[in-house]
Design a protein around this motif. Structure first.
Motif, PDB file in Angstrom:
ATOM      1  N   LEU A   6      63.417   6.009 -14.790  1.00 10.41           N
ATOM      2  CA  LEU A   6      63.379   4.642 -15.687  1.00 10.41           C
ATOM      3  C   LEU A   6      64.413   5.271 -16.641  1.00 10.41           C
ATOM      4  CD1 LEU A   6      62.222   2.142 -15.797  1.00 10.41           C
ATOM      5  CD2 LEU A   6      59.933   2.685 -16.517  1.00 10.41           C
ATOM      6  N   THR A   8      65.682   4.490 -20.373  1.00  5.73           N
ATOM      7  CA  THR A   8      64.783   3.259 -21.285  1.00  5.73           C
ATOM      8  C   THR A   8      66.258   3.184 -22.909  1.00  5.73           C
ATOM      9  OG1 THR A   8      63.651   5.396 -22.280  1.00  5.73           O
ATOM     10  CG2 THR A   8      62.592   4.338 -21.066  1.00  5.73           C
ATOM     11  N   GLU A  13      60.580   6.523 -25.631  1.00  2.00           N
ATOM     12  CA  GLU A  13      60.365   7.141 -23.841  1.00  2.00           C
ATOM     13  C   GLU A  13      58.949   6.979 -24.275  1.00  2.00           C
ATOM     14  OE1 GLU A  13      64.486   8.955 -25.671  1.00  2.00           O
ATOM     15  OE2 GLU A  13      62.798   8.452 -26.204  1.00  2.00           O
ATOM     16  N   VAL A  16      57.774   3.199 -24.494  1.00  2.00           N
ATOM     17  CA  VAL A  16      57.646   2.456 -23.462  1.00  2.00           C
ATOM     18  C   VAL A  16      56.747   3.436 -22.520  1.00  2.00           C
ATOM     19  CG1 VAL A  16      58.937   2.810 -21.257  1.00  2.00           C
ATOM     20  CG2 VAL A  16      59.815   1.908 -23.140  1.00  2.00           C
ATOM     21  N   LEU A  20      52.819   1.697 -20.847  1.00  2.00           N
ATOM     22  CA  LEU A  20      53.458   1.118 -18.979  1.00  2.00           C
ATOM     23  C   LEU A  20      51.870   1.742 -18.841  1.00  2.00           C
ATOM     24  CD1 LEU A  20      56.977   2.336 -17.857  1.00  2.00           C
ATOM     25  CD2 LEU A  20      56.019   0.130 -17.941  1.00  2.00           C
ATOM     26  N   CYS A  29      56.528  11.200 -18.914  1.00  2.00           N
ATOM     27  CA  CYS A  29      57.468  11.672 -20.034  1.00  2.00           C
ATOM     28  C   CYS A  29      57.091  13.127 -20.832  1.00  2.00           C
ATOM     29  CB  CYS A  29      56.929  10.759 -20.486  1.00  2.00           C
ATOM     30  SG  CYS A  29      58.622  10.545 -21.459  1.00  2.00           S
ATOM     31  N   TYR A  53      64.732   8.749 -20.469  1.00  2.00           N
ATOM     32  CA  TYR A  53      64.158   8.722 -19.024  1.00  2.00           C
ATOM     33  C   TYR A  53      62.325   9.015 -19.593  1.00  2.00           C
ATOM     34  CZ  TYR A  53      68.771   8.586 -16.391  1.00  2.00           C
ATOM     35  OH  TYR A  53      69.980   7.971 -16.517  1.00  2.00           O
ATOM     36  N   VAL A  66      57.834  -3.561 -14.144  1.00  2.00           N
ATOM     37  CA  VAL A  66      57.733  -2.167 -15.671  1.00  2.00           C
ATOM     38  C   VAL A  66      58.885  -3.502 -16.761  1.00  2.00           C
ATOM     39  CG1 VAL A  66      57.611  -0.050 -14.160  1.00  2.00           C
ATOM     40  CG2 VAL A  66      60.128  -1.724 -14.544  1.00  2.00           C
ATOM     41  N   PHE A  67      59.391  -3.826 -15.854  1.00  2.00           N
ATOM     42  CA  PHE A  67      60.496  -5.117 -17.320  1.00  2.00           C
ATOM     43  C   PHE A  67      59.777  -5.992 -18.034  1.00  2.00           C
ATOM     44  CE2 PHE A  67      63.019  -3.644 -13.786  1.00  2.00           C
ATOM     45  CZ  PHE A  67      63.763  -3.042 -13.760  1.00  2.00           C
ATOM     46  N   VAL A  72      62.585  -0.996 -21.895  1.00  2.00           N
ATOM     47  CA  VAL A  72      61.991  -0.777 -20.450  1.00  2.00           C
ATOM     48  C   VAL A  72      64.011  -1.129 -19.820  1.00  2.00           C
ATOM     49  CG1 VAL A  72      62.190  -0.913 -17.645  1.00  2.00           C
ATOM     50  CG2 VAL A  72      60.616  -0.066 -19.935  1.00  2.00           C
ATOM     51  N   TYR A  75      66.223   1.428 -13.905  1.00  2.00           N
ATOM     52  CA  TYR A  75      66.328   2.418 -13.025  1.00  2.00           C
ATOM     53  C   TYR A  75      67.311   2.819 -12.687  1.00  2.00           C
ATOM     54  CZ  TYR A  75      61.533   0.693 -11.671  1.00  2.00           C
ATOM     55  OH  TYR A  75      60.132  -0.120 -11.497  1.00  2.00           O
TER      56      TYR A  75
END
Length: 153
Positions: A6, A8, A13, A16, A20, A29, A53, A66-67, A72, A75
């Motif tokens: 994903l 970012t 990072e 996010v 998530l 991460c 990422y 995820v959006f 984000v 992908y």
């Protein structure tokens, strides 16, 4: 369930990944500790190993969830489909970052562009291409894993 890469926003990072995780999504991460130098001090900080990422593990049908998280972007795609990262590659990355460290190395007779086989550690047997040589570090691109590693002295 497959892992997806994903993309970012820059320097989002960790935020996010945290958001998530709160949504119940398995996130990875990879972080490394670096010593940052300012004019008046040095400080150890955790920074992403792969800037911009994070990796998420979820079903194909749940990918749009995820959006809902700010930061984000999209992908990572490969051949028109969301790129799938193998479980073994995530495990290898986790194992490498969890304690294995290279304390020292010596550069002899190696030139930029040479192929170099790693002889010890979690990447034993992997072959990389030398991209940078300096007195304090060596950079290798590992094409089969899709990333570059930097070995510090």
């Amino acid at each position: 369930m497959p892992w997806f890469a994903l993309y970012t926003e820059s320097r989002h990072e960790k935020k996010v990944a945290e958001k998530l995780t709160k949504l119940g999504i398995e996130v990875y991460c990879p972080l490394v500790t670096q010593i940052k130098q300012w004019s008046d001090r040095k400080k150890k900080v955790e920074v992403p190993l792969i800037p911009s990422y994070v990796f998420v593990k979820l079903e194909e049908s749940e990918r749009n969830v995820v959006f809902e998280v700010s930061g984000v972007v999209r992908y990572l795609y490969w051949l028109g489909k969301a790129a799938i990262v193998k479980e073994e590659e995530i495990t290898l990355l986790k194992n490498w970052l969890s304690g294995s460290s290279i304390s020292s190395f010596e550069i002899k007779g190696i030139a930029i562009g040479d192929s170099y086989k790693i002889e010890s550690g979690p990447f034993t047997g992997k072959e990389g291409i030398v991209t940078t040589i300096d007195k304090n570090y060596l950079s290798l691109v590992l094409p089969q894993l899709g990333f570059k590693i930097i070995l510090n002295k």
